[in-house]
Design a protein around this motif. Structure first.
Motif, PDB file in Angstrom:
ATOM      1  N   PRO A   1       9.745   1.607  13.737  1.00 46.01           N
ATOM      2  CA  PRO A   1       8.733   1.727  14.808  1.00 46.01           C
ATOM      3  C   PRO A   1       7.451   0.955  14.543  1.00 46.01           C
ATOM      4  CG  PRO A   1       9.770   3.846  14.423  1.00 46.01           C
ATOM      5  CD  PRO A   1      10.270   2.929  13.343  1.00 46.01           C
ATOM      6  N   LEU A   2       6.901   1.059  13.341  1.00 44.94           N
ATOM      7  CA  LEU A   2       5.670   0.333  13.039  1.00 44.94           C
ATOM      8  C   LEU A   2       5.928  -1.168  12.980  1.00 44.94           C
ATOM      9  CD1 LEU A   2       2.676   0.392  12.410  1.00 44.94           C
ATOM     10  CD2 LEU A   2       3.245   0.704   9.974  1.00 44.94           C
ATOM     11  N   GLY A   3       7.061  -1.567  12.435  1.00 41.79           N
ATOM     12  CA  GLY A   3       7.394  -2.992  12.372  1.00 41.79           C
ATOM     13  C   GLY A   3       7.491  -3.609  13.758  1.00 41.79           C
TER      14      GLY A   3
ATOM     15  N   SER B   1      21.739  -1.365   3.574  1.00 38.56           N
ATOM     16  CA  SER B   1      20.821  -0.617   2.690  1.00 38.56           C
ATOM     17  C   SER B   1      19.523  -1.345   2.375  1.00 38.56           C
ATOM     18  CB  SER B   1      21.529  -0.252   1.376  1.00 38.56           C
ATOM     19  OG  SER B   1      22.625   0.597   1.611  1.00 38.56           O
ATOM     20  N   VAL B   2      19.089  -2.226   3.268  1.00 34.60           N
ATOM     21  CA  VAL B   2      17.817  -2.911   3.069  1.00 34.60           C
ATOM     22  C   VAL B   2      16.665  -2.075   3.617  1.00 34.60           C
ATOM     23  CG1 VAL B   2      16.458  -4.947   3.718  1.00 34.60           C
ATOM     24  CG2 VAL B   2      18.841  -5.204   3.025  1.00 34.60           C
ATOM     25  N   HIS B   3      16.900  -1.367   4.734  1.00 34.71           N
ATOM     26  CA  HIS B   3      15.842  -0.593   5.374  1.00 34.71           C
ATOM     27  C   HIS B   3      16.335   0.771   5.837  1.00 34.71           C
ATOM     28  CE1 HIS B   3      12.265  -3.041   5.504  1.00 34.71           C
ATOM     29  NE2 HIS B   3      12.970  -4.095   5.866  1.00 34.71           N
ATOM     30  N   TRP B   4      15.365   1.692   5.976  1.00 32.84           N
ATOM     31  CA  TRP B   4      15.576   2.960   6.652  1.00 32.84           C
ATOM     32  C   TRP B   4      15.225   2.752   8.129  1.00 32.84           C
ATOM     33  CZ3 TRP B   4      17.410   6.428   3.159  1.00 32.84           C
ATOM     34  CH2 TRP B   4      17.033   6.280   1.815  1.00 32.84           C
ATOM     35  N   ALA B   5      15.801   3.579   8.986  1.00 28.18           N
ATOM     36  CA  ALA B   5      15.480   3.479  10.411  1.00 28.18           C
ATOM     37  C   ALA B   5      14.003   3.757  10.668  1.00 28.18           C
ATOM     38  CB  ALA B   5      16.349   4.450  11.222  1.00 28.18           C
ATOM     39  N   SER B   6      13.383   4.598   9.849  1.00 25.06           N
ATOM     40  CA  SER B   6      11.968   4.935  10.050  1.00 25.06           C
ATOM     41  C   SER B   6      11.030   3.784   9.692  1.00 25.06           C
ATOM     42  CB  SER B   6      11.596   6.176   9.234  1.00 25.06           C
ATOM     43  OG  SER B   6      11.823   5.952   7.854  1.00 25.06           O
ATOM     44  N   ASP B   7      11.562   2.715   9.116  1.00 34.86           N
ATOM     45  CA  ASP B   7      10.737   1.538   8.838  1.00 34.86           C
ATOM     46  C   ASP B   7      10.518   0.687  10.090  1.00 34.86           C
ATOM     47  OD1 ASP B   7      10.790   2.243   6.128  1.00 34.86           O
ATOM     48  OD2 ASP B   7      12.570   1.027   5.739  1.00 34.86           O
TER      49      ASP B   7
ATOM     50  N   SER C   1       0.821  -1.211   0.000  1.00 34.62           N
ATOM     51  CA  SER C   1       0.000   0.000   0.000  1.00 34.62           C
ATOM     52  C   SER C   1       0.857   1.264   0.000  1.00 34.62           C
ATOM     53  CB  SER C   1      -0.916   0.015   1.236  1.00 34.62           C
ATOM     54  OG  SER C   1      -1.780  -1.104   1.244  1.00 34.62           O
ATOM     55  N   THR C   2       1.999   1.215   0.706  1.00 30.34           N
ATOM     56  CA  THR C   2       2.832   2.415   0.835  1.00 30.34           C
ATOM     57  C   THR C   2       3.877   2.526  -0.274  1.00 30.34           C
ATOM     58  OG1 THR C   2       4.279   1.196   2.356  1.00 30.34           O
ATOM     59  CG2 THR C   2       2.527   2.529   3.327  1.00 30.34           C
ATOM     60  N   GLY C   3       4.396   1.411  -0.757  1.00 28.10           N
ATOM     61  CA  GLY C   3       5.316   1.419  -1.888  1.00 28.10           C
ATOM     62  C   GLY C   3       6.558   2.269  -1.705  1.00 28.10           C
ATOM     63  N   ARG C   4       7.212   2.161  -0.564  1.00 27.13           N
ATOM     64  CA  ARG C   4       8.399   2.984  -0.313  1.00 27.13           C
ATOM     65  C   ARG C   4       9.669   2.327  -0.830  1.00 27.13           C
ATOM     66  NH1 ARG C   4      11.125   5.114   5.408  1.00 27.13           N
ATOM     67  NH2 ARG C   4      12.225   6.872   4.440  1.00 27.13           N
ATOM     68  N   GLU C   5      10.536   3.145  -1.427  1.00 22.72           N
ATOM     69  CA  GLU C   5      11.813   2.642  -1.927  1.00 22.72           C
ATOM     70  C   GLU C   5      12.748   2.279  -0.778  1.00 22.72           C
ATOM     71  OE1 GLU C   5      12.408   5.093  -6.113  1.00 22.72           O
ATOM     72  OE2 GLU C   5      13.087   6.002  -4.234  1.00 22.72           O
TER      73      GLU C   5
ATOM     74  N   TYR D   1       9.731  -0.890  -3.658  1.00 24.88           N
ATOM     75  CA  TYR D   1       8.396  -0.657  -3.087  1.00 24.88           C
ATOM     76  C   TYR D   1       8.164  -1.311  -1.719  1.00 24.88           C
ATOM     77  CZ  TYR D   1       7.778   0.323  -8.050  1.00 24.88           C
ATOM     78  OH  TYR D   1       7.925   0.816  -9.336  1.00 24.88           O
ATOM     79  N   ASP D   2       9.118  -2.067  -1.188  1.00 21.18           N
ATOM     80  CA  ASP D   2       8.794  -2.897  -0.014  1.00 21.18           C
ATOM     81  C   ASP D   2       9.472  -2.483   1.287  1.00 21.18           C
ATOM     82  OD1 ASP D   2      11.437  -3.723  -0.392  1.00 21.18           O
ATOM     83  OD2 ASP D   2      10.976  -5.784   0.174  1.00 21.18           O
ATOM     84  N   ALA D   3       9.943  -1.228   1.401  1.00 17.59           N
ATOM     85  CA  ALA D   3      10.708  -0.844   2.586  1.00 17.59           C
ATOM     86  C   ALA D   3       9.851  -0.740   3.846  1.00 17.59           C
ATOM     87  CB  ALA D   3      11.423   0.482   2.339  1.00 17.59           C
ATOM     88  N   PHE D   4       8.659  -0.171   3.736  1.00 11.28           N
ATOM     89  CA  PHE D   4       7.884   0.194   4.919  1.00 11.28           C
ATOM     90  C   PHE D   4       6.664  -0.699   5.107  1.00 11.28           C
ATOM     91  CE2 PHE D   4       4.676   2.663   7.193  1.00 11.28           C
ATOM     92  CZ  PHE D   4       5.404   3.174   8.252  1.00 11.28           C
ATOM     93  N   PRO D   5       6.520  -1.305   6.308  1.00  7.19           N
ATOM     94  CA  PRO D   5       7.461  -1.361   7.436  1.00  7.19           C
ATOM     95  C   PRO D   5       8.404  -2.541   7.280  1.00  7.19           C
ATOM     96  CG  PRO D   5       5.427  -2.415   8.064  1.00  7.19           C
ATOM     97  CD  PRO D   5       5.234  -1.962   6.646  1.00  7.19           C
ATOM     98  N   SER D   6       9.277  -2.732   8.250  1.00  7.31           N
ATOM     99  CA  SER D   6      10.227  -3.844   8.180  1.00  7.31           C
ATOM    100  C   SER D   6       9.551  -5.152   8.560  1.00  7.31           C
ATOM    101  CB  SER D   6      11.412  -3.590   9.112  1.00  7.31           C
ATOM    102  OG  SER D   6      12.219  -4.751   9.198  1.00  7.31           O
TER     103      SER D   6
END
Length: 310
Positions: A258-260, A250-256, A171-175, A203-208
């Motif tokens: 909290p929700l995960g 480089s698989v995830h951002w730190a902001s991915d 749904s979010t599609g984040r790089e 498209y699959d970064a958020f959430p982890s």
């Protein structure tokens, strides 16, 4: 008197337990059926959503939203500094997991080959599958229903956590950082299935999902084995190593995260309620008191007696 009543309640509760049930640490565990991970899903999804969005969780949701927003702003700085630190430690910034089991061109199992890839492998589905198989195997071999329930719940958690995180990801599609075309990655809402599957890292970064699955597994094991107090510290240490490495490679951002983390924790709490029930009357107060008082024997001699209440 209070102690006697509590013990009577406990005895009555135990007598009411089926001969096929087992008691561990004040909980009754039933032997799970093979279909339990599937048949329990509707109820546990209901518990997950009702508990997650109850009024007492509003503050937690505010903290998740605030921390995610703040981290999005500083994602690039956090990524750069994490990777610099990784290089200083000699871990490097590349993913060195490699295909170890293949069927034709299809990769069945990718395993770690160095420290960095071992840290990343903590969140791999194979790790949770191994835990699941271990609990089921030990439970079957020793006829331990708590272990069997834990294994069944872990398998169910894999399915449910995957459904929730994949729904949000698609749904979010984040790089992901590795595919980012902007400093903190573009968000393309509701990409088509074909678009998403054409290059998943865009498209699959958020959430982890890795961190959600790991926290879910830690929570289920810790809830069922509350008498083993080392589980959470060790588990959260492993989750922290995983979180570091997913930014480092480089698989995830730190902001991915909290929700995960929230999804994994609430999923684990909801599922772990399945298959066990707390025995009423087990909250026996273990306070010991000592009272000295004068005593008189049958022949009339006086003495000092010790009265111990527990």
């Amino acid at each position: 008197m209070k102690l006697i009543l509590q013990i009577m309640i406990l005895i009555i509760s135990i007598q009411a337990v089926s001969a096929e049930d087992q008691i561990h640490n004040g909980y009754v565990y039933k032997k799970p059926s093979w279909l339990q991970p599937f048949t329990s899903m509707p109820r546990d999804f209901g518990t997950f959503f009702s508990d997650s969005f109850s009024k007492d969780k509003l503050g937690a949701w505010g903290a998740i939203a605030a921390s995610t927003t703040l981290l999005v702003i500083y994602d690039r700085e956090v990524l750069n500094e994490t990777q610099r630190f990784g290089r200083r430690l000699g871990i490097g910034n590349d993913d060195h997991t490699t295909d170890m089991v293949k069927v034709g061109t299809l990769s069945i199992f990718r395993g770690p080959t160095d420290l960095g890839s071992a840290m990343y492998f903590i969140g791999d589905g194979w790790t949770t599958f191994a835990l699941t198989a271990s609990f089921l195997g030990v439970g079957a071999f020793t006829d331990d229903y708590r272990a069997l329930q834990t294994g069944a719940q872990l398998f169910q958690g894999l399915l449910m956590t995957g459904i929730v995180t994949q729904t949000i990801k698609r749904s979010t599609g984040r790089e992901s950082p590795i595919a980012a075309t902007t400093p903190t990655g573009k968000w393309k809402l509701f990409p088509s299935f074909a678009t998403y599957n054409s290059r998943i890292s865009k498209y699959d970064a958020f959430p982890s999902g890795h961190l959600a699955t790991t926290v879910m597994a830690i929570t289920i094991i810790a809830e069922n084995y509350e008498d083993y107090t080392w589980i959470r510290p060790v588990g959260y240490t492993c989750a922290s190593l995983l979180a570091f490495q997913m930014v480092n490679n480089s698989v995830h951002w730190a902001s991915d995260y909290p929700l995960g983390i929230a999804i994994g924790y609430m999923m684990g709490k909801s599922i772990s309620k399945n298959g066990r029930s707390k025995i009423e009357g087990t909250e026996i107060e273990n306070k010991v008191t000592y009272n000295w008082a004068p005593t008189f024997s049958e022949v009339g001699t006086m003495g000092l007696g010790l009265n111990i209440s527990y």
